[in-house]
Scaffold this motif. Structure first.
Motif, mmCIF file in Angstrom:
data_model
loop_
_atom_site.group_PDB
_atom_site.id
_atom_site.type_symbol
_atom_site.label_atom_id
_atom_site.label_comp_id
_atom_site.label_asym_id
_atom_site.label_seq_id
_atom_site.Cartn_x
_atom_site.Cartn_y
_atom_site.Cartn_z
ATOM 1 N N ASP A 227 41.236 53.350 52.376
ATOM 2 C CA ASP A 227 42.302 54.096 53.040
ATOM 3 C C ASP A 227 42.055 53.989 54.537
ATOM 4 O O ASP A 227 41.452 53.024 55.007
ATOM 5 N N ASP A 228 42.495 54.981 55.307
ATOM 6 C CA ASP A 228 42.394 54.844 56.756
ATOM 7 C C ASP A 228 40.963 54.950 57.270
ATOM 8 O O ASP A 228 40.683 54.570 58.393
ATOM 9 N N TRP A 229 40.061 55.496 56.464
ATOM 10 C CA TRP A 229 38.659 55.562 56.872
ATOM 11 C C TRP A 229 37.797 55.673 55.631
ATOM 12 O O TRP A 229 37.984 56.562 54.812
ATOM 13 N N THR A 230 36.858 54.758 55.467
ATOM 14 C CA THR A 230 36.078 54.754 54.237
ATOM 15 C C THR A 230 34.591 54.925 54.519
ATOM 16 O O THR A 230 34.010 55.926 54.214
ATOM 17 N N TYR A 231 33.981 53.892 55.089
ATOM 18 C CA TYR A 231 32.554 53.894 55.391
ATOM 19 C C TYR A 231 31.700 53.802 54.138
ATOM 20 O O TYR A 231 30.503 53.825 54.196
ATOM 21 N N LYS A 232 32.321 53.732 52.979
ATOM 22 C CA LYS A 232 31.539 53.638 51.758
ATOM 23 C C LYS A 232 32.415 53.089 50.651
ATOM 24 O O LYS A 232 33.536 53.549 50.453
ATOM 25 N N SER A 233 31.902 52.092 49.906
ATOM 26 C CA SER A 233 32.632 51.537 48.782
ATOM 27 C C SER A 233 32.343 52.367 47.543
ATOM 28 O O SER A 233 31.281 52.295 46.954
ATOM 29 N N VAL A 234 33.292 53.212 47.167
ATOM 30 C CA VAL A 234 33.112 54.058 45.994
ATOM 31 C C VAL A 234 34.300 53.845 45.064
ATOM 32 O O VAL A 234 35.392 54.327 45.291
ATOM 33 N N GLY A 235 34.067 53.098 43.981
ATOM 34 C CA GLY A 235 35.118 52.925 42.995
ATOM 35 C C GLY A 235 36.225 51.984 43.434
ATOM 36 O O GLY A 235 36.005 50.929 43.986
ATOM 37 N N ARG A 236 37.467 52.404 43.215
ATOM 38 C CA ARG A 236 38.630 51.551 43.422
ATOM 39 C C ARG A 236 38.868 51.269 44.905
ATOM 40 O O ARG A 236 38.779 52.160 45.747
ATOM 41 N N PRO A 285 25.141 49.105 42.133
ATOM 42 C CA PRO A 285 26.396 49.253 42.875
ATOM 43 C C PRO A 285 27.618 48.911 42.033
ATOM 44 O O PRO A 285 27.567 48.084 41.131
ATOM 45 N N ARG A 286 28.754 49.557 42.342
ATOM 46 C CA ARG A 286 30.022 49.198 41.725
ATOM 47 C C ARG A 286 30.470 47.836 42.267
ATOM 48 O O ARG A 286 30.277 47.526 43.437
ATOM 49 N N PHE A 287 31.079 47.016 41.390
ATOM 50 C CA PHE A 287 31.536 45.709 41.841
ATOM 51 C C PHE A 287 32.851 45.277 41.209
ATOM 52 O O PHE A 287 33.437 44.268 41.608
ATOM 53 N N ALA A 288 33.360 46.040 40.231
ATOM 54 C CA ALA A 288 34.510 45.567 39.458
ATOM 55 C C ALA A 288 35.715 45.276 40.334
ATOM 56 O O ALA A 288 36.366 44.235 40.182
ATOM 57 N N PHE A 289 36.038 46.183 41.254
ATOM 58 C CA PHE A 289 37.257 45.981 42.022
ATOM 59 C C PHE A 289 37.122 44.871 43.056
ATOM 60 O O PHE A 289 38.102 44.235 43.431
ATOM 61 N N HIS A 290 35.901 44.625 43.491
ATOM 62 C CA HIS A 290 35.676 43.471 44.361
ATOM 63 C C HIS A 290 35.863 42.180 43.562
ATOM 64 O O HIS A 290 36.481 41.220 44.034
ATOM 65 N N ASP A 291 35.325 42.153 42.334
ATOM 66 C CA ASP A 291 35.518 40.989 41.465
ATOM 67 C C ASP A 291 36.994 40.794 41.130
ATOM 68 O O ASP A 291 37.521 39.673 41.168
ATOM 69 N N LEU A 292 37.678 41.883 40.775
ATOM 70 C CA LEU A 292 39.065 41.766 40.343
ATOM 71 C C LEU A 292 40.000 41.349 41.469
ATOM 72 O O LEU A 292 41.066 40.784 41.216
ATOM 73 N N HIS A 293 39.620 41.640 42.718
ATOM 74 C CA HIS A 293 40.396 41.158 43.856
ATOM 75 C C HIS A 293 40.041 39.718 44.223
ATOM 76 O O HIS A 293 40.611 39.159 45.159
ATOM 77 N N ALA A 295 37.246 38.707 45.451
ATOM 78 C CA ALA A 295 36.353 38.632 46.613
ATOM 79 C C ALA A 295 34.948 38.209 46.220
ATOM 80 O O ALA A 295 34.224 37.615 47.025
ATOM 81 N N THR A 296 34.549 38.528 44.983
ATOM 82 C CA THR A 296 33.209 38.217 44.500
ATOM 83 C C THR A 296 33.272 37.831 43.032
ATOM 84 O O THR A 296 34.295 38.000 42.368
ATOM 85 N N ASP A 297 32.145 37.347 42.503
ATOM 86 C CA ASP A 297 31.973 37.145 41.058
ATOM 87 C C ASP A 297 30.607 37.695 40.665
ATOM 88 O O ASP A 297 29.727 36.976 40.202
ATOM 89 N N ILE A 298 30.440 38.988 40.869
ATOM 90 C CA ILE A 298 29.144 39.605 40.610
ATOM 91 C C ILE A 298 28.861 39.674 39.113
ATOM 92 O O ILE A 298 27.719 39.516 38.679
ATOM 93 N N ALA A 299 29.901 39.880 38.303
ATOM 94 C CA ALA A 299 29.694 39.888 36.854
ATOM 95 C C ALA A 299 29.093 38.564 36.397
ATOM 96 O O ALA A 299 28.174 38.533 35.568
ATOM 97 N N GLY A 300 29.596 37.459 36.926
ATOM 98 C CA GLY A 300 29.054 36.154 36.560
ATOM 99 C C GLY A 300 27.632 35.961 37.026
ATOM 100 O O GLY A 300 26.783 35.430 36.302
#
Length: 308
Positions: A227-236, A285-293, A295-300
Motif C-alpha cells: 500500500d502507500d507505506w509498507t516497510y515489511k513484506s507480510v502476506g499478500r 519467510p513468506r514467498f507465495a505472492f512473490h512467486d505468484l507475481h 518475481a521469484t521461484d522460491i518454491a522451486g
C-alpha cells in the motif's frame, strides 16, 4: 523421498512447495498445525525407529523436513485466543511448550538420521534475536540503519531528535512497524515503554525489496508494493517484480546470510538508486505472492534443496 512440511496448511506456500516437490519426484507430507492442540495422535517413542503424527512414519523414510518456524516456535500465541479465555494463561503457555518440545525434538531426530532439516533446534527463533542480529550484521560491515532497543522514554526522544523520523516495532514479533516523528512525540504513550523494550530504527527511504538466500547465496529478489507505506513484506502484496541487486547490495545480503545461523531466509531492504539499508533477516519467510507475481521461484529453489 518423503518430505515433511510442518505448519498451517492454509498458507499458499504449502501448495506451491508441495507441487514443486512432486514435480521433482518427492512425496510431500503436510503436518497441519492449524488445529493443534487437537485430537490428532502424536507419539514419539524414544529409541524406536518410528514416530506417529496422525499416521506412523519410519524415521529413515523421512528424507527432508521444512517447518514454518512462526507457526510452531514463535512466542506469539494469538492463535490460542479462545483457549486463553477457557483454560487460563498459565495452562495455554504450558500446552504450547509441550507441543514445541516434541516438535523441536522431532526435527533433531530426523536430522540425526540424515534427513535434510531446515531450522534445526537452535536456529528456529533467529528473528527474535533482533538486538544481537543487527549487532552481528553491523560488525560484519553490513549497511544497517541506526537502531536502539529501549524502555527509556528520554532515549527515544533523543533518538527521534537525532534522526527526525524513525520506525518502531516489537523486538520479537512479526507485527507491522509504525513511524514516529518529533511532531508525534507529544501524543506517543512513552510512559508504557516500561512494560517491554521496543525497537526504534532510523527511517530508511527507498523501495521495499525482499531478497531470499539459500546456503549463503541470493536465490531471488523482489521489489514489492502493498500500500502507500509498507516497510515489511507480510502476506499478500499488491504488486511485485524481479529486481537485479546492485553488487554492493548483493554483497550485503550474502554477508548477512553467512552471519545468520539459518540456511534459508529473506532479507528485507530499503533500496534507492545509490543507497541501501538492510532492515532485518527473517527465517521462515513468506514467498507465495512473490512467486505468484513471477518475481521469484522460491518454491522451486526450496524443492530442489529438499529433494536433492
Amino acid at each position: 523421498m518423503t518430505v515433511v512440511l510442518i505448519g498451517e496448511a492454509e498458507y499458499k506456500e504449502f501448495e506451491l512447495l508441495s507441487d514443486a516437490i512432486e514435480d521433482r519426484g518427492g512425496e510431500p507430507v503436510v503436518w497441519d498445525t492449524t488445529d493443534w492442540p487437537s485430537d490428532v495422535p502424536v507419539t514419539y517413542d524414544v529409541g524406536s525407529d518410528t514416530v506417529t503424527v496422525e499416521r506412523e512414519f519410519r524415521v529413515e523414510e523421512v528424507t527432508a523436513v521444512f517447518p514454518w518456524v512462526h507457526h510452531i516456535f514463535h512466542p506469539a500465541l494469538s492463535r490460542y485466543a479462545d483457549e486463553f479465555e477457557e483454560h487460563g494463561t498459565e495452562s495455554v503457555f504450558m500446552i504450547a511448550d509441550q507441543w514445541r518440545g516434541v516438535f523441536r525434538s522431532l526435527l533433531g531426530l530426523f536430522e540425526n538420521h540424515g534427513a535434510t532439516v531446515f531450522y534445526p533446534p537452535g536456529a528456529q527463533q533467529y528473528d527474535d534475536w533482533k538486538p544481537l542480529q543487527l549487532e552481528q550484521l553491523a560488525m560484519a560491515g553490513v549497511s544497517v540503519p541506526d537502531t536502539v532497543f529501549t524502555t527509556d522514554p528520554d532515549r527515544v526522544r533523543e533518538f527521534v531528535a537525532e534522526h527526525g523520523e524513525v520506525v518502531y516495532k516489537p523486538v520479537a514479533d512479526s507485527t507491522r512497524p509504525n513511524r514516529l516523528s518529533e511532531s508525534d512525540l507529544g501524543d506517543a504513550p512513552l510512559d508504557r515503554l516500561s512494560n517491554a523494550p521496543v525497537q526504534f530504527q532510523e527511517y530508511a527511504p527507498g523501495d521495499d525489496v525482499r531478497a531470499y538466500f539459500l546456503d549463503g547465496e541470493v536465490v531471488g529478489a523482489s521489489r514489492y508494493e502493498i500500500d502507500d507505506w509498507t516497510y515489511k513484506s507480510v502476506g499478500r502484496v499488491d504488486d511485485a517484480e524481479p529486481v537485479d541487486l546492485r553488487e554492493e547490495v548483493r554483497r550485503d545480503v550474502e554477508r548477512a546470510a553467512r552471519v545468520s545461523p539459518i540456511r534459508f531466509g529473506a532479507v528485507d531492504l530499503r533500496v534507492t538508486d545509490d543507497e541501501h539499508a538492510l532492515l532485518e533477516v527473517n527465517p521462515g519467510p513468506r514467498f507465495a505472492f512473490h512467486d505468484l507475481h513471477g518475481a521469484t521461484d522460491i518454491a522451486g529453489v526450496l524443492a530442489d534443496a529438499l529433494v536433492e
